[in-house]
Design a protein around this motif. Structure first.
Motif, PDB file in Angstrom:
ATOM      1  N   GLY A 166       0.808  -1.212   0.000  1.00 22.12           N
ATOM      2  CA  GLY A 166       0.000   0.000   0.000  1.00 22.12           C
ATOM      3  C   GLY A 166       0.839   1.259   0.000  1.00 22.12           C
ATOM      4  O   GLY A 166       0.358   2.336  -0.360  1.00 22.12           O
ATOM      5  N   LYS A 167       2.118   1.133   0.398  1.00 24.22           N
ATOM      6  CA  LYS A 167       3.012   2.281   0.450  1.00 24.22           C
ATOM      7  C   LYS A 167       4.314   2.026  -0.294  1.00 24.22           C
ATOM      8  O   LYS A 167       4.869   2.924  -0.906  1.00 24.22           O
ATOM      9  CB  LYS A 167       3.318   2.641   1.905  1.00 24.22           C
ATOM     10  CG  LYS A 167       2.107   3.062   2.711  1.00 24.22           C
ATOM     11  CD  LYS A 167       2.491   3.376   4.154  1.00 24.22           C
ATOM     12  CE  LYS A 167       1.277   3.770   4.995  1.00 24.22           C
ATOM     13  NZ  LYS A 167       1.638   4.041   6.403  1.00 24.22           N
ATOM     14  N   LYS A 168       4.784   0.798  -0.203  1.00 25.45           N
ATOM     15  CA  LYS A 168       6.096   0.475  -0.740  1.00 25.45           C
ATOM     16  C   LYS A 168       6.052  -0.809  -1.556  1.00 25.45           C
ATOM     17  O   LYS A 168       5.320  -1.742  -1.226  1.00 25.45           O
ATOM     18  CB  LYS A 168       7.101   0.331   0.414  1.00 25.45           C
ATOM     19  CG  LYS A 168       8.543   0.083  -0.009  1.00 25.45           C
ATOM     20  CD  LYS A 168       9.459   0.020   1.202  1.00 25.45           C
ATOM     21  CE  LYS A 168      10.894  -0.296   0.796  1.00 25.45           C
ATOM     22  NZ  LYS A 168      11.801  -0.367   1.959  1.00 25.45           N
ATOM     23  N   THR A 169       6.847  -0.838  -2.628  1.00 27.11           N
ATOM     24  CA  THR A 169       6.954  -2.021  -3.489  1.00 27.11           C
ATOM     25  C   THR A 169       8.220  -2.794  -3.133  1.00 27.11           C
ATOM     26  O   THR A 169       9.302  -2.213  -3.035  1.00 27.11           O
ATOM     27  CB  THR A 169       7.000  -1.625  -4.971  1.00 27.11           C
ATOM     28  OG1 THR A 169       5.781  -0.938  -5.309  1.00 27.11           O
ATOM     29  CG2 THR A 169       7.122  -2.852  -5.859  1.00 27.11           C
ATOM     30  N   TYR A 170       8.053  -4.099  -2.921  1.00 27.52           N
ATOM     31  CA  TYR A 170       9.187  -4.976  -2.620  1.00 27.52           C
ATOM     32  C   TYR A 170       9.379  -5.953  -3.785  1.00 27.52           C
ATOM     33  O   TYR A 170       8.410  -6.532  -4.272  1.00 27.52           O
ATOM     34  CB  TYR A 170       8.953  -5.777  -1.333  1.00 27.52           C
ATOM     35  CG  TYR A 170       8.822  -4.940  -0.086  1.00 27.52           C
ATOM     36  CD1 TYR A 170       9.920  -4.727   0.738  1.00 27.52           C
ATOM     37  CD2 TYR A 170       7.605  -4.369   0.268  1.00 27.52           C
ATOM     38  CE1 TYR A 170       9.809  -3.965   1.898  1.00 27.52           C
ATOM     39  CE2 TYR A 170       7.483  -3.600   1.415  1.00 27.52           C
ATOM     40  CZ  TYR A 170       8.590  -3.402   2.228  1.00 27.52           C
ATOM     41  OH  TYR A 170       8.463  -2.648   3.364  1.00 27.52           O
TER      42      TYR A 170
END
Length: 547
Positions: free
Chosen positions: A88-92
């Motif tokens: 929801g905030k960061k792409t891994y």
């Protein structure tokens, strides 16, 4: 020389346009990719410090989509590599490697020195040569904010017999891309389509390359006939005789004007066939018109090749684009495509079979006539039952998951006076994966395995980590191997500056309780603690900045 047909002119025109667009995209994206190359180099530098192979028993892999799931060519195992997770905030992005033992129902994480850098939307093909190999090509890496992309054009092979990764440096291969497809055709890997995207521009491909597994060299195929239009995320299935591949569906975008793009979901089908002697092969595209009940248009579906030359299609999403919104209808249905008969079949699960009864219709026991009538009324079909589950996440979002339990099928009544066998179905036992797209699928020994994927609720994306199995011979019901855990973020979070050791010590009892609930009361304490700490480590690493 004769005049060129209109079709040939259109194809040549499309190729020139694609070449111009590729030049434009590559120039604009070069600056973005240079920024990400430094980040990728950091990951590779960390991996270079690993000098030994480390294999660790572990819980199932964390939630992800667009990874690769392949059947081991020599063992009853599955191989999962890479993938993507968005919280929801960061792409891994991942480059971890897992092996699933089918008989033992257990996972092992394998850390092998010098692996490919993290990626998703790549392709992997397992072959039996050299004691077993897993070939990986392309894919993409994204910045943590998901706004910049790096598209790989590298080729790797995992030697399964020796547990070693090797970067194959062969010139003349496809340009950097993701969303392409790769399949084995005799002694070569065929790569088709895909896309390359920067912040402002994009290009979709319909070229096809061949990589020889004998001499380790690339060649771009010159193919006659009318090719599929440029696309990504299509189906690519080898023909039973290995002489070619079948392409189905896919997705592409077209820029109408500045900042306005139009997406297209393809539902056409093509055959690429190889003919002629070795060294004198000729490749030809031809359009297929399959019979049967075709799947409704969709993208993001999962595809795997099952027994008897049948390809299995699961799920996907159909996005309805309006001016400023994008609403998706997600699927969890199954379709089978018979590559020999060129025919689609919708698949209906039979359910869990219970005791079989034999009856003679039209004849009632005098003493039990009324009871028989009553039984007949109770057995009357009541229609499909819709079961609705609601899950509330910690931010208040309500996820509604619908499962449609079909009615028991009535026996054929054409021979009403003959004795016949009726099979009762335990409808309540039918469990299906929830609707999703971008799940990982593969087939091993006649069983379809399905892992993860994603679905959306409003503007929120939920990434899944559940795992299912379906016997394609019986087609009775899905077996749940790992239950869905959409509330993964509800696990205790790491405190700012907290190390892994400190986090494990603080949350150990929570993870032990969770592991005990999953493994059962009979599991040994030592094993429960070991798995619990491994789960805590996976969660910590997936949810900690800079881990």
């Amino acid at each position: 020389m004769g005049k060129k047909s209109k079709t040939e002119k259109k194809v040549k025109g499309a190729e020139k346009t694609a070449a111009k667009m590729e030049k434009k995209v590559s120039k604009r994206s070069k600056r973005e990719e240079e920024d990400l190359e430094a980040l990728i180099a950091e990951f590779q530098s960390m991996d270079a410090k690993k000098t030994q192979v480390v294999e660790t028993a572990c819980p199932p892999p964390s939630a992800r989509l667009s990874a690769s799931l392949s059947a081991h060519p020599e063992k009853d195992e599955l191989i999962l590599f890479g993938g993507e997770f968005f919280n929801g905030k960061k792409t891994y992005l991942y480059n971890d490697l897992f092996f699933y033992n089918i008989k033992k129902d257990s996972w092992v994480k394998s850390e092998i020195p010098n692996p490919p850098p993290p990626r998703c939307s790549h392709q992997a093909v397992a072959v039996s040569q050299g004691g077993g190999q897993l070939w990986v090509f392309g894919g993409e890496f994204a910045s943590p904010n998901g706004e910049q992309f790096y598209h790989y054009k590298d080729l790797w092979v995992l030697h399964l017999a020796t547990n070693t990764w090797e970067n194959i440096k062969a010139p003349g291969g496809p340009s950097g891309r993701s969303g392409h497809r790769m399949a084995l055709s005799r002694r070569q890997l065929l790569v088709f389509g895909g896309f390359h995207e920067s912040t402002r521009d994009f290009i979709y491909y319909n070229d096809i390359y061949s990589f020889s597994l004998d001499i380790f060299s690339w060649s771009r195929l010159s193919v006659s006939g009318v090719a599929p239009s440029p696309r990504s995320a299509c189906q690519m299935t080898s023909t039973p005789d290995g002489s070619g591949v079948i392409i189905y569906g896919g997705y592409s975008k077209l820029r109408l004007k500045k900042d306005i793009d139009k997406g297209t979901i393809h539902s056409d089908m093509f055959l690429l066939r190889q003919e002629g002697k070795v060294g004198q092969e000729k490749w030809t595209w031809s359009r297929l018109s399959p019979s049967g009940n075709k799947p409704p248009p969709r993208s993001g579906f999962s595809m795997a090749v099952g027994p008897s030359g049948r390809a299995v299609l699961f799920g996907g999403v159909y996005d309805e684009e309006e001016e400023e919104t994008l609403e998706g209808d997600f699927y969890n249905d199954l379709y089978l495509f018979d590559t020999v008969k060129n025919r689609w079949y919708p698949s209906q699960l039979r359910g869990n079979k219970t005791d079989k009864k034999k009856r003679r219709r039209g004849k009632k026991d005098e003493a039990g006539g009324e009871a028989a009538d009553k039984e007949k009324e109770e057995d009357a079909p009541t229609g499909p039952t819709e079961v609705i589950k609601e899950i509330v996440t910690e931010d208040g979002t309500v996820m509604t998951i619908k499962e449609l339990i079909p009615e028991a099928q009535e026996a054929d009544e054409t021979n009403a006076d003959d004795e016949e066998e009726e099979e009762e179905e335990d409808a309540s036992a039918i469990v299906e994966p929830c609707p999703r797209s971008s799940a990982m699928a593969t087939v091993r020994q006649g069983k379809l395995f399905l892992y993860g994927g994603m679905f959306e609720v409003g503007s929120r994306q939920f990434t899944l980590n559940d795992f299912y199995c379906l016997d394609l011979h019986k087609m009775d019901q899905w077996e749940v191997l790992v239950e869905m855990d959409p509330n993964e973020d509800d696990h205790p979070a790491a405190k700012p500056g907290e190390t892994l050791t400190e986090y494990q010590a603080r949350t150990e009892q929570y993870w032990i309780r969770l592991t005990r609930a999953n493994m059962g009361a009979d599991a040994k304490d030592k094993k429960v603690v070991k798995v619990a700490l491994a789960m805590a480590k996976v969660f910590y690493e997936d949810h900690t900045e800079g881990a």
